[in-house]
Design a protein around this motif. Structure first.
Motif, PDB file in Angstrom:
ATOM      1  N   VAL A 126      70.751 -52.995   7.700  1.00  0.00           N
ATOM      2  CA  VAL A 126      70.980 -52.745   9.124  1.00  0.00           C
ATOM      3  C   VAL A 126      71.888 -53.779   9.785  1.00  0.00           C
ATOM      4  N   THR A 127      72.393 -54.717   9.006  1.00  0.00           N
ATOM      5  CA  THR A 127      73.349 -55.687   9.522  1.00  0.00           C
ATOM      6  C   THR A 127      74.720 -55.391   8.928  1.00  0.00           C
ATOM      7  N   ASP A 128      75.756 -55.793   9.637  1.00  0.00           N
ATOM      8  CA  ASP A 128      77.123 -55.578   9.168  1.00  0.00           C
ATOM      9  C   ASP A 128      77.517 -56.637   8.142  1.00  0.00           C
ATOM     10  N   GLY A 129      78.558 -56.324   7.393  1.00  0.00           N
ATOM     11  CA  GLY A 129      79.136 -57.284   6.466  1.00  0.00           C
ATOM     12  C   GLY A 129      78.476 -57.254   5.104  1.00  0.00           C
ATOM     13  N   PRO A 130      78.987 -58.126   4.229  1.00  0.00           N
ATOM     14  CA  PRO A 130      78.434 -58.189   2.869  1.00  0.00           C
ATOM     15  C   PRO A 130      77.029 -58.789   2.882  1.00  0.00           C
ATOM     16  N   VAL A 131      76.291 -58.515   1.824  1.00  0.00           N
ATOM     17  CA  VAL A 131      74.936 -59.058   1.684  1.00  0.00           C
ATOM     18  C   VAL A 131      75.018 -60.569   1.528  1.00  0.00           C
ATOM     19  N   GLY A 132      74.173 -61.271   2.247  1.00  0.00           N
ATOM     20  CA  GLY A 132      74.099 -62.724   2.181  1.00  0.00           C
ATOM     21  C   GLY A 132      73.003 -63.216   3.098  1.00  0.00           C
ATOM     22  N   VAL A 133      72.943 -64.518   3.308  1.00  0.00           N
ATOM     23  CA  VAL A 133      71.940 -65.085   4.203  1.00  0.00           C
ATOM     24  C   VAL A 133      72.083 -64.424   5.572  1.00  0.00           C
ATOM     25  N   GLY A 134      70.952 -63.957   6.096  1.00  0.00           N
ATOM     26  CA  GLY A 134      70.937 -63.290   7.387  1.00  0.00           C
ATOM     27  C   GLY A 134      70.946 -61.771   7.310  1.00  0.00           C
ATOM     28  N   THR A 135      71.288 -61.215   6.156  1.00  0.00           N
ATOM     29  CA  THR A 135      71.269 -59.759   6.001  1.00  0.00           C
ATOM     30  C   THR A 135      69.838 -59.253   6.215  1.00  0.00           C
ATOM     31  N   VAL A 136      69.731 -58.134   6.949  1.00  0.00           N
ATOM     32  CA  VAL A 136      68.427 -57.527   7.218  1.00  0.00           C
ATOM     33  C   VAL A 136      68.401 -56.117   6.638  1.00  0.00           C
ATOM     34  N   TYR A 137      67.308 -55.819   5.949  1.00  0.00           N
ATOM     35  CA  TYR A 137      67.032 -54.477   5.439  1.00  0.00           C
ATOM     36  C   TYR A 137      65.807 -53.940   6.168  1.00  0.00           C
ATOM     37  N   GLU A 138      65.863 -52.670   6.537  1.00  0.00           N
ATOM     38  CA  GLU A 138      64.736 -51.989   7.154  1.00  0.00           C
ATOM     39  C   GLU A 138      64.266 -50.909   6.199  1.00  0.00           C
ATOM     40  N   SER A 139      62.954 -50.810   6.013  1.00  0.00           N
ATOM     41  CA  SER A 139      62.429 -49.834   5.057  1.00  0.00           C
ATOM     42  C   SER A 139      61.183 -49.156   5.595  1.00  0.00           C
ATOM     43  N   THR A 140      60.864 -48.047   4.960  1.00  0.00           N
ATOM     44  CA  THR A 140      59.581 -47.380   5.142  1.00  0.00           C
ATOM     45  C   THR A 140      58.904 -47.404   3.784  1.00  0.00           C
ATOM     46  N   VAL A 141      57.681 -47.918   3.760  1.00  0.00           N
ATOM     47  CA  VAL A 141      56.934 -48.000   2.505  1.00  0.00           C
ATOM     48  C   VAL A 141      55.587 -47.312   2.683  1.00  0.00           C
ATOM     49  N   LYS A 142      55.041 -46.908   1.559  1.00  0.00           N
ATOM     50  CA  LYS A 142      53.724 -46.268   1.577  1.00  0.00           C
ATOM     51  C   LYS A 142      52.822 -47.021   0.622  1.00  0.00           C
ATOM     52  N   ASP A 143      51.784 -47.628   1.185  1.00  0.00           N
ATOM     53  CA  ASP A 143      50.791 -48.366   0.408  1.00  0.00           C
ATOM     54  C   ASP A 143      49.420 -47.776   0.691  1.00  0.00           C
ATOM     55  N   ALA A 144      48.696 -47.426  -0.358  1.00  0.00           N
ATOM     56  CA  ALA A 144      47.335 -46.887  -0.224  1.00  0.00           C
ATOM     57  C   ALA A 144      47.296 -45.742   0.783  1.00  0.00           C
ATOM     58  N   GLY A 145      48.335 -44.912   0.767  1.00  0.00           N
ATOM     59  CA  GLY A 145      48.388 -43.748   1.638  1.00  0.00           C
ATOM     60  C   GLY A 145      48.837 -44.010   3.062  1.00  0.00           C
ATOM     61  N   VAL A 146      49.156 -45.259   3.380  1.00  0.00           N
ATOM     62  CA  VAL A 146      49.558 -45.618   4.741  1.00  0.00           C
ATOM     63  C   VAL A 146      51.037 -45.987   4.760  1.00  0.00           C
ATOM     64  N   ARG A 147      51.808 -45.351   5.653  1.00  0.00           N
ATOM     65  CA  ARG A 147      53.229 -45.654   5.818  1.00  0.00           C
ATOM     66  C   ARG A 147      53.400 -46.755   6.863  1.00  0.00           C
ATOM     67  N   THR A 148      54.259 -47.701   6.532  1.00  0.00           N
ATOM     68  CA  THR A 148      54.596 -48.754   7.494  1.00  0.00           C
ATOM     69  C   THR A 148      56.103 -48.981   7.477  1.00  0.00           C
ATOM     70  N   ARG A 149      56.604 -49.497   8.583  1.00  0.00           N
ATOM     71  CA  ARG A 149      58.008 -49.881   8.687  1.00  0.00           C
ATOM     72  C   ARG A 149      58.080 -51.369   8.424  1.00  0.00           C
ATOM     73  N   ARG A 150      59.032 -51.761   7.608  1.00  0.00           N
ATOM     74  CA  ARG A 150      59.182 -53.166   7.229  1.00  0.00           C
ATOM     75  C   ARG A 150      60.623 -53.616   7.433  1.00  0.00           C
ATOM     76  N   GLU A 151      60.784 -54.836   7.846  1.00  0.00           N
ATOM     77  CA  GLU A 151      62.110 -55.450   7.943  1.00  0.00           C
ATOM     78  C   GLU A 151      62.073 -56.777   7.198  1.00  0.00           C
ATOM     79  N   PHE A 152      63.098 -56.975   6.375  1.00  0.00           N
ATOM     80  CA  PHE A 152      63.217 -58.205   5.602  1.00  0.00           C
ATOM     81  C   PHE A 152      64.562 -58.846   5.885  1.00  0.00           C
TER      82      PHE A 152
END
Length: 149
Positions: free
Chosen positions: A41-67
């Motif tokens: 979700v950030t511009d430019g090449p991958v490096g320090v400061g790059t942010v990824y947003e995801s949807t994950v499913k753990d034990a049947g529960v969906r959550t939104r995650r940002e790293f």
């Protein structure tokens, strides 16, 4: 902090290829069945400061995650931290890569999990599940890199 799980695997690909594959977080669904969707979700090449947003499913529960990537040292080291607010989250995670022979790369993956609020009660269960899956997780990474590059 609840604790950490880790796994080490050897991949029959040069370290630069393995690093490039793992540095692209959008490859995560290829080896992590819990990741349903992920996007940079950030511009430019991958490096320090790059942010990824995801949807994950753990034990049947969906959550939104940002790293956010906190360290990026090609071709040997990537670190991230979860910046989203979840009951159980990754305090720090990372990959350590090293040459293990001609065209072979040893990869160590780790995630340190922590619980927030009532998540402190669930963090141990999440950690135990991650530890139980660690060897299979390493195998899935190996298969994804070797089959997908």
């Amino acid at each position: 902090m609840a604790g950490q799980f880790e796994v080490t695997t050897e991949i029959e690909r040069p370290i630069e290829e393995v690093f490039a594959f793992l540095a692209d977080g959008e490859n995560d669904p290829r080896f992590s069945p819990r990741v349903e969707r992920i996007a940079k979700v950030t511009d430019g090449p991958v490096g320090v400061g790059t942010v990824y947003e995801s949807t994950v499913k753990d034990a049947g529960v969906r959550t939104r995650r940002e790293f956010r990537i906190t360290e990026f040292d090609p071709p040997s080291r990537i670190r991230w931290t979860e910046i989203s607010e979840n009951l159980v989250r990754t305090e720090e995670g990372g990959y350590d890569l090293e040459k293990a022979g001609e065209g072979i790369t040893r990869v160590r993956l780790f995630n340190a999990l922590t619980g927030e609020g009532v998540g402190k009660l669930m963090a141990g269960t999440a950690l135990n599940a991650a530890r139980a899956d660690a060897e299979d997780f390493g195998r899935r990474i190996k298969e994804a890199v070797e089959g997908g590059t």
